[in-house]
Motif scaffolding. Structure first.
Motif, PDB file in Angstrom:
ATOM      1  N   LEU A  13       0.823  -1.205   0.000  1.00  0.00           N
ATOM      2  CA  LEU A  13       0.000   0.000   0.000  1.00  0.00           C
ATOM      3  C   LEU A  13       0.856   1.254   0.000  1.00  0.00           C
TER       4      LEU A  13
ATOM      5  N   LEU B 292      -2.049   5.678   3.619  1.00  0.00           N
ATOM      6  CA  LEU B 292      -3.500   5.808   3.783  1.00  0.00           C
ATOM      7  C   LEU B 292      -3.808   6.310   5.184  1.00  0.00           C
TER       8      LEU B 292
ATOM      9  N   PRO C  35      -6.157   6.098   8.600  1.00  0.00           N
ATOM     10  CA  PRO C  35      -6.792   4.937   9.233  1.00  0.00           C
ATOM     11  C   PRO C  35      -8.195   4.670   8.699  1.00  0.00           C
TER      12      PRO C  35
ATOM     13  N   HIS D  30      -9.356   5.341   5.623  1.00  0.00           N
ATOM     14  CA  HIS D  30      -9.277   4.726   4.296  1.00  0.00           C
ATOM     15  C   HIS D  30      -8.726   3.303   4.380  1.00  0.00           C
ATOM     16  N   ALA D  31      -7.827   3.059   5.338  1.00  0.00           N
ATOM     17  CA  ALA D  31      -7.324   1.695   5.526  1.00  0.00           C
ATOM     18  C   ALA D  31      -8.455   0.770   5.950  1.00  0.00           C
ATOM     19  N   ASP D  32      -9.300   1.230   6.836  1.00  0.00           N
ATOM     20  CA  ASP D  32     -10.430   0.417   7.287  1.00  0.00           C
ATOM     21  C   ASP D  32     -11.411   0.169   6.139  1.00  0.00           C
TER      22      ASP D  32
ATOM     23  N   ALA E 250      -9.883  -2.460   3.872  1.00  0.00           N
ATOM     24  CA  ALA E 250      -9.942  -3.786   4.483  1.00  0.00           C
ATOM     25  C   ALA E 250     -11.346  -4.364   4.404  1.00  0.00           C
TER      26      ALA E 250
ATOM     27  N   VAL F 298       0.598  -7.599   4.719  1.00  0.00           N
ATOM     28  CA  VAL F 298       0.578  -6.242   4.184  1.00  0.00           C
ATOM     29  C   VAL F 298       1.921  -5.590   4.469  1.00  0.00           C
TER      30      VAL F 298
ATOM     31  N   THR G  86       0.474   3.186   8.026  1.00  0.00           N
ATOM     32  CA  THR G  86      -0.517   2.602   7.115  1.00  0.00           C
ATOM     33  C   THR G  86      -0.605   1.096   7.309  1.00  0.00           C
TER      34      THR G  86
ATOM     35  N   PHE H   6      -3.939  -0.865   8.576  1.00  0.00           N
ATOM     36  CA  PHE H   6      -4.593  -1.878   7.756  1.00  0.00           C
ATOM     37  C   PHE H   6      -4.600  -3.227   8.461  1.00  0.00           C
TER      38      PHE H   6
ATOM     39  N   TRP I 127      -7.855  -5.296   9.142  1.00  0.00           N
ATOM     40  CA  TRP I 127      -8.036  -6.639   8.576  1.00  0.00           C
ATOM     41  C   TRP I 127      -8.381  -7.645   9.671  1.00  0.00           C
TER      42      TRP I 127
END
Length: 323
Positions: free
Chosen positions: A78, A81, A83, A85-87, A90, A103, A109, A113, A117
């Motif tokens: 990645l 990102l 948090p 956008h990471a969520d 995922a 990851v 980031t 993620f 995840w």
């Protein structure tokens, strides 16, 4: 205008049409995606295995804000990102039931993620790789340099090069091991190498570099055999390769170090490299007690990767064995 959100594709050309400019906009921070995607572009979609690589880009207001790729190893890489956008990513990938073995990204980031995840799939993350990205500011050769000179590796040096790359992978824990039989498909085969030689022509250290892409060249790997370390050879050969990268027109020259190795970090800072960001790789375990929580999915166990990059079989860059 395309809708905001994540757009996924296995079509590399279509991905680069939309995301190529963003990819090249931060060549130092994007060093690993640049080199991995360039290898796929030049060597074909099966450069990392028969399964198609999945690409994704995050768009907002008609602009690309982030991207990812998932090669056949199923390890997600990645760009930075938030948090949130990471969520979102995922949740999106979990909803598609796409397996991930891990990851790799900048530390914040990757951590955001990995936690997301775990929430969405129950997979337990465990850190397995850390790297510190440096970029060259002002090249400052150490004084005095050890006696000798740089030597571009040629066909006559091939056996020595393979042997040293094999020693390097063993020293830093990369798999698979490198030998003559596996060389052509290794992450080292596409790189350019320089030896530092003593005045009598004996090689004592080596440094490799990637081809230039997006105005960026990454120094990777640097290796000095243990019995020759502590004599300044690694600094000399790194300066040689870095100088050649600048002469070739690179706007950014970068390398990765092990942040837990004060010797290598101090060496590179002395010759002009400055830290950019710390990166972390997490491996996902689906057999841990937490697995089966989240959305209730249970994927088959996935292998834990050992190498640092997916141009190795990842973040991008080379940890050094110093001298």
């Amino acid at each position: 205008m395309r809708p905001d959100g994540w757009h996924l594709t296995e079509d590399l050309d279509a991905f680069l049409t939309h995301a190529g400019e963003f990819l090249r906009s931060r060549p130092a921070l994007h060093t690993t995606p640049l080199t991995v995607i360039e290898k796929l572009r030049t060597h074909g979609a099966d450069a990392y295995g028969a399964e198609a690589t999945l690409f994704g880009r995050l768009e907002s207001g008609g602009e690309v804000r982030a991207l990812f790729y998932r090669p056949p190893s199923h390890r997600l890489t990645l760009t930075p990102l938030s948090p949130e956008h990471a969520d979102h990513l995922a949740a999106h990938l979990a909803g598609l039931d796409l397996p991930l073995s891990g990851v790799t990204a900048d530390h914040d980031t990757a951590t955001a993620f990995a936690q997301a995840w775990q929430r969405h799939t129950g997979a337990a993350p465990a850190p397995w790789w850390r790297g510190r990205l440096h970029r060259l500011d002002t090249l400052t050769p150490p004084t005095p340099l050890p006696k000798g000179r740089g030597h571009l590796v040629d066909a006559q040096d091939h056996a020595q090069l393979i042997a040293w790359c094999g020693e390097f992978t063993a020293a830093v824990g990369e798999t698979p091991p490198i030998d003559a039989a596996s060389w052509a498909h290794s992450r080292f085969a596409d790189k350019h190498f320089t030896f530092w030689q003593t005045p009598d022509g004996t090689p004592v250290s080596m440094a490799g570099s990637t081809s230039m892409v997006g105005g960026m060249i990454r120094v990777d790997p640097v290796y000095t055999p243990p019995h020759l370390q502590g004599r300044g050879y690694a600094g000399a050969v790194t300066v040689e390769v870095s100088s050649a990268a600048l002469a070739a027109g690179a706007a950014e020259v970068v390398l990765f170090t092990n942040p837990a190795n004060p010797t290598s970090n101090a060496l590179y800072r002395r010759i002009g490299y400055v830290p950019v960001a710390d990166f972390t790789g997490y491996a996902f375990s689906y057999e841990a007690p937490e697995a089966g929580q989240g959305n209730g999915r249970r994927h088959a166990p996935l292998p834990t990767p050992r190498s640092g990059r997916d141009d190795a079989q990842c973040p991008g860059g080379g940890l050094s064995r110093q001298g």
